[in-house]
Design a protein around this motif. Sequence first.
Motif, PDB file in Angstrom:
ATOM      1  N   GLY A  47     102.521 -30.673 117.883  1.00  0.00           N
ATOM      2  CA  GLY A  47     102.125 -31.638 118.904  1.00  0.00           C
ATOM      3  C   GLY A  47     101.063 -31.116 119.847  1.00  0.00           C
ATOM      4  O   GLY A  47     100.310 -31.896 120.442  1.00  0.00           O
ATOM      5  N   GLY A  48     100.971 -29.795 119.983  1.00  0.00           N
ATOM      6  CA  GLY A  48      99.988 -29.226 120.883  1.00  0.00           C
ATOM      7  C   GLY A  48      98.659 -28.931 120.233  1.00  0.00           C
ATOM      8  O   GLY A  48      97.727 -28.446 120.887  1.00  0.00           O
ATOM      9  N   ALA A  49      98.557 -29.210 118.939  1.00  0.00           N
ATOM     10  CA  ALA A  49      97.330 -28.896 118.207  1.00  0.00           C
ATOM     11  C   ALA A  49      96.285 -29.981 118.454  1.00  0.00           C
ATOM     12  O   ALA A  49      96.508 -31.154 118.159  1.00  0.00           O
ATOM     13  N   GLY A  50      95.159 -29.576 118.997  1.00  0.00           N
ATOM     14  CA  GLY A  50      94.074 -30.516 119.185  1.00  0.00           C
ATOM     15  C   GLY A  50      93.138 -30.469 117.987  1.00  0.00           C
ATOM     16  O   GLY A  50      92.659 -29.403 117.614  1.00  0.00           O
ATOM     17  N   TYR A  51      92.935 -31.611 117.336  1.00  0.00           N
ATOM     18  CA  TYR A  51      92.040 -31.638 116.182  1.00  0.00           C
ATOM     19  C   TYR A  51      91.424 -33.019 116.060  1.00  0.00           C
ATOM     20  O   TYR A  51      91.908 -33.992 116.648  1.00  0.00           O
ATOM     21  N   GLU A  52      90.344 -33.089 115.284  1.00  0.00           N
ATOM     22  CA  GLU A  52      89.685 -34.358 115.012  1.00  0.00           C
ATOM     23  C   GLU A  52      89.660 -34.584 113.507  1.00  0.00           C
ATOM     24  O   GLU A  52      89.376 -33.658 112.732  1.00  0.00           O
ATOM     25  N   LEU A  53      89.961 -35.797 113.095  1.00  0.00           N
ATOM     26  CA  LEU A  53      89.916 -36.170 111.685  1.00  0.00           C
ATOM     27  C   LEU A  53      89.241 -37.527 111.604  1.00  0.00           C
ATOM     28  O   LEU A  53      89.698 -38.494 112.224  1.00  0.00           O
ATOM     29  N   ALA A  54      88.156 -37.599 110.844  1.00  0.00           N
ATOM     30  CA  ALA A  54      87.389 -38.842 110.752  1.00  0.00           C
ATOM     31  C   ALA A  54      87.016 -39.111 109.300  1.00  0.00           C
ATOM     32  O   ALA A  54      86.781 -38.181 108.516  1.00  0.00           O
ATOM     33  N   GLY A  55      86.967 -40.376 108.928  1.00  0.00           N
ATOM     34  CA  GLY A  55      86.520 -40.763 107.595  1.00  0.00           C
ATOM     35  C   GLY A  55      87.566 -40.621 106.512  1.00  0.00           C
ATOM     36  O   GLY A  55      87.270 -40.882 105.335  1.00  0.00           O
ATOM     37  N   VAL A  56      88.780 -40.238 106.878  1.00  0.00           N
ATOM     38  CA  VAL A  56      89.869 -40.086 105.918  1.00  0.00           C
ATOM     39  C   VAL A  56      91.175 -40.150 106.699  1.00  0.00           C
ATOM     40  O   VAL A  56      91.243 -39.690 107.840  1.00  0.00           O
ATOM     41  N   GLU A  57      92.193 -40.733 106.094  1.00  0.00           N
ATOM     42  CA  GLU A  57      93.512 -40.781 106.715  1.00  0.00           C
ATOM     43  C   GLU A  57      94.269 -39.496 106.397  1.00  0.00           C
ATOM     44  O   GLU A  57      94.118 -38.930 105.308  1.00  0.00           O
ATOM     45  N   ALA A  58      95.107 -39.066 107.334  1.00  0.00           N
ATOM     46  CA  ALA A  58      95.872 -37.837 107.122  1.00  0.00           C
ATOM     47  C   ALA A  58      96.696 -37.891 105.834  1.00  0.00           C
ATOM     48  O   ALA A  58      96.790 -36.910 105.099  1.00  0.00           O
ATOM     49  N   ALA A  59      97.289 -39.043 105.540  1.00  0.00           N
ATOM     50  CA  ALA A  59      98.127 -39.166 104.347  1.00  0.00           C
ATOM     51  C   ALA A  59      97.346 -38.948 103.062  1.00  0.00           C
ATOM     52  O   ALA A  59      97.910 -38.514 102.051  1.00  0.00           O
ATOM     53  N   GLU A  60      96.040 -39.226 103.077  1.00  0.00           N
ATOM     54  CA  GLU A  60      95.220 -39.047 101.885  1.00  0.00           C
ATOM     55  C   GLU A  60      95.017 -37.567 101.548  1.00  0.00           C
ATOM     56  O   GLU A  60      94.689 -37.225 100.404  1.00  0.00           O
ATOM     57  N   LEU A  61      95.198 -36.680 102.526  1.00  0.00           N
ATOM     58  CA  LEU A  61      94.958 -35.261 102.289  1.00  0.00           C
ATOM     59  C   LEU A  61      96.129 -34.590 101.580  1.00  0.00           C
ATOM     60  O   LEU A  61      95.937 -33.558 100.953  1.00  0.00           O
ATOM     61  N   ASN A  62      97.313 -35.145 101.688  1.00  0.00           N
ATOM     62  CA  ASN A  62      98.517 -34.508 101.161  1.00  0.00           C
ATOM     63  C   ASN A  62      98.392 -34.267  99.652  1.00  0.00           C
ATOM     64  O   ASN A  62      98.261 -35.189  98.871  1.00  0.00           O
ATOM     65  N   ILE A  63      98.455 -32.977  99.252  1.00  0.00           N
ATOM     66  CA  ILE A  63      98.326 -32.653  97.829  1.00  0.00           C
ATOM     67  C   ILE A  63      99.680 -32.411  97.167  1.00  0.00           C
ATOM     68  O   ILE A  63      99.743 -32.175  95.962  1.00  0.00           O
ATOM     69  N   PHE A  64     100.757 -32.477  97.933  1.00  0.00           N
ATOM     70  CA  PHE A  64     102.082 -32.216  97.374  1.00  0.00           C
ATOM     71  C   PHE A  64     102.935 -33.466  97.228  1.00  0.00           C
ATOM     72  O   PHE A  64     104.114 -33.381  96.902  1.00  0.00           O
ATOM     73  N   GLY A  65     102.359 -34.640  97.453  1.00  0.00           N
ATOM     74  CA  GLY A  65     103.140 -35.858  97.272  1.00  0.00           C
ATOM     75  C   GLY A  65     103.874 -36.243  98.524  1.00  0.00           C
ATOM     76  O   GLY A  65     103.701 -35.660  99.593  1.00  0.00           O
TER      77      GLY A  65
END
Length: 227
Positions: free
Chosen positions: A208-226
């Motif tokens: 929760g304390g991690a500050g990050y930016e993600l654009a052009g893709v949804e977080a769920a699309e990155l999951n490589i383990f299902g």
Amino acid sequence: MTTPADVYDVRDPELPGRLLVVERDEWVPLLRALDERDFALPVSACPGWSVRDVLAHCSSALVRVVEGRFEEGVFSPEANERDIAERADWSNARIVDELERGMTEAGPAIARAGGVLDQIALGEWVHAGDVRVALQAPGAYAGRGLPEALTLLTAVTRARGHVPLHADLDDVDEPLKLGEASGERPPGRFIGDAATLVRLYAGREVDGGAGYELAGVEAAELNIFGG
């Protein structure tokens, strides 16, 4: 920090084994120093599993690789539960012994497999992070194996034709180009620290304390383990 390979045009067959050995040298001493009660702690990333269950899963998967035992349905959720159940009467020390053996011996077998087993080494490294979170130990999804893990993550996402992503990491010198840049979809963009990037690709909850930016893709699309 050592910079991971930005371009992975030729598979390095020794990379998964190197990652396992680096993590073995960090993880196994931690496990051997645990109180017996620590093995019963729940692992939030693996609902229903304890630290002991995750270790039993990890050790059994690696020994299957070492021994070449890939019967139908292997590594399915049902098979994973059976592997854990088969070790129900083992001592915690015996499970750690098997894990150490697997992390030591699986590298050559993964190398010979031509790439189809590379993700297993990455998964083992991620599970080590899961256990560290459960134990409130430092180094989850980071630590000494991070350069190898990022290079392997780059290789796995490219080999699988995964969604393209450019990652500018706060704690790594050079940007990463993950996934397959086919031209059909512009790459997404990630800005943040490496451990958060790993969490996203592993489908783990982000700190929760991690500050990050993600654009052009949804977080769920990155999951490589299902799921």
